[in-house]
Design a protein around this motif. Sequence first.
Motif, short mmCIF file in Angstrom:
data_model
loop_
_atom_site.label_atom_id
_atom_site.label_comp_id
_atom_site.label_asym_id
_atom_site.label_seq_id
_atom_site.Cartn_x
_atom_site.Cartn_y
_atom_site.Cartn_z
N ALA A 1 0.92 -1.25 0.03
CA ALA A 1 -0.14 0.07 -0.02
C ALA A 1 0.92 1.30 -0.21
O ALA A 1 2.22 1.39 0.61
CB ALA A 1 -1.05 0.00 1.29
N ALA B 1 -5.17 5.23 2.34
CA ALA B 1 -4.09 4.02 1.95
C ALA B 1 -4.67 3.34 0.66
O ALA B 1 -5.97 3.35 0.96
CB ALA B 1 -3.90 3.19 3.11
N ALA C 1 -4.52 -0.09 -1.28
CA ALA C 1 -4.03 -1.15 -1.22
C ALA C 1 -3.90 -1.80 -2.60
O ALA C 1 -4.63 -1.70 -3.44
CB ALA C 1 -4.87 -1.92 -0.28
N LEU D 1 -0.96 -6.08 4.65
CA LEU D 1 -1.42 -4.56 5.25
C LEU D 1 -2.54 -4.98 6.10
O LEU D 1 -3.47 -5.88 5.85
CB LEU D 1 -2.10 -4.15 3.88
CG LEU D 1 -3.15 -2.72 4.38
CD1 LEU D 1 -2.00 -1.68 4.84
CD2 LEU D 1 -3.67 -2.17 3.36
N CYS E 1 -6.00 1.29 8.19
CA CYS E 1 -5.07 0.58 8.10
C CYS E 1 -3.75 0.98 8.99
O CYS E 1 -3.29 2.13 9.23
CB CYS E 1 -4.22 0.99 6.55
SG CYS E 1 -5.73 0.64 5.29
N LEU F 1 -8.44 3.34 4.53
CA LEU F 1 -8.47 2.67 3.55
C LEU F 1 -9.22 3.33 2.27
O LEU F 1 -10.54 3.44 2.58
CB LEU F 1 -8.80 1.11 3.73
CG LEU F 1 -8.53 0.38 2.38
CD1 LEU F 1 -7.33 0.21 1.71
CD2 LEU F 1 -9.40 -1.08 2.43
#
Length: 283
Positions: free
Chosen positions: A88, A95, A97, A126, A137, A184
């Motif tokens: 990530a 974040a 991913a 992650l 995250c 995320l």
Amino acid sequence: MQRETRVAHGVVDPVLGGYAVAVGHNRIVGDSFVLREEGFACSYRKGDCITIQIDDPAKKGLLDLFLAGSVHSAIAAINGFTALHASAVEVDGKAIAFTGPSGAGKSTTAAALRSRGLPIVADDTLVVDMASGKPMCLPGHKRLKLWTDSVEMTGMPAFELVSEDYRKVFAAEEPSEIDHPLPLGAIVVVEAGAALAFEPVRGAARIALLDDDHYTSQHRIMAQGQDRAGRMKDLARLACAVPVFRFTRPLDPGCFANTHDFLVGTLSGIFRMDRQGADDQQV
């Protein structure tokens, strides 16, 4: 997670839940975990540190890989977190991913974006906290690892060899450039293909793309006592929380720079559209 992943040397009992864990296998029972490999073993109980037993000092490098990989994943699962097989980077405070099977190019993609100014959040694994319903995250615990050809293409530095048993090199001195949890923002599934593409994935296809047999998934299943239906529910919850995209990248080295220049612009554009939509709703 930092307190749970402290390490102490000791003797590892190979029996867990009334069954001996064979060499080359690992097992979760309740809040406990045992892993055995040729030359070393690890055990963990929730609230305690990791106990390691090294029978062959030559396996120390491989043990370090397992501590950062399978052992960390199992501890995350026992403590209620979701560990994704993903690298990530941070884009606009979120974040992003990058998931996919081993060899898909997750680490290489993250490294290419790092060389274009996007900070690394995590490499290969992650850890996500879903407790609030909004995926958060945690900063990564693994240093970025690359094959030598990826080091050359990304322009990342090459530090020491990871292990004689696993001949990637470390391409970063620290595990993460982020020291706090990040929301995320999106999941991007990395695939190899002839033509460069970046497209949204909708419906049940999102769940299918996230369903893999990596050890991170197996640990979640063991720790939560999930059956297949429970596993699908878990994936659906994650897939519905953030947008999912498919990124197809050509393997031709001559396309590498243009491919990742395109990706940086595409990712930034996603969040520009999100901010514009929020601004329009306030007007």
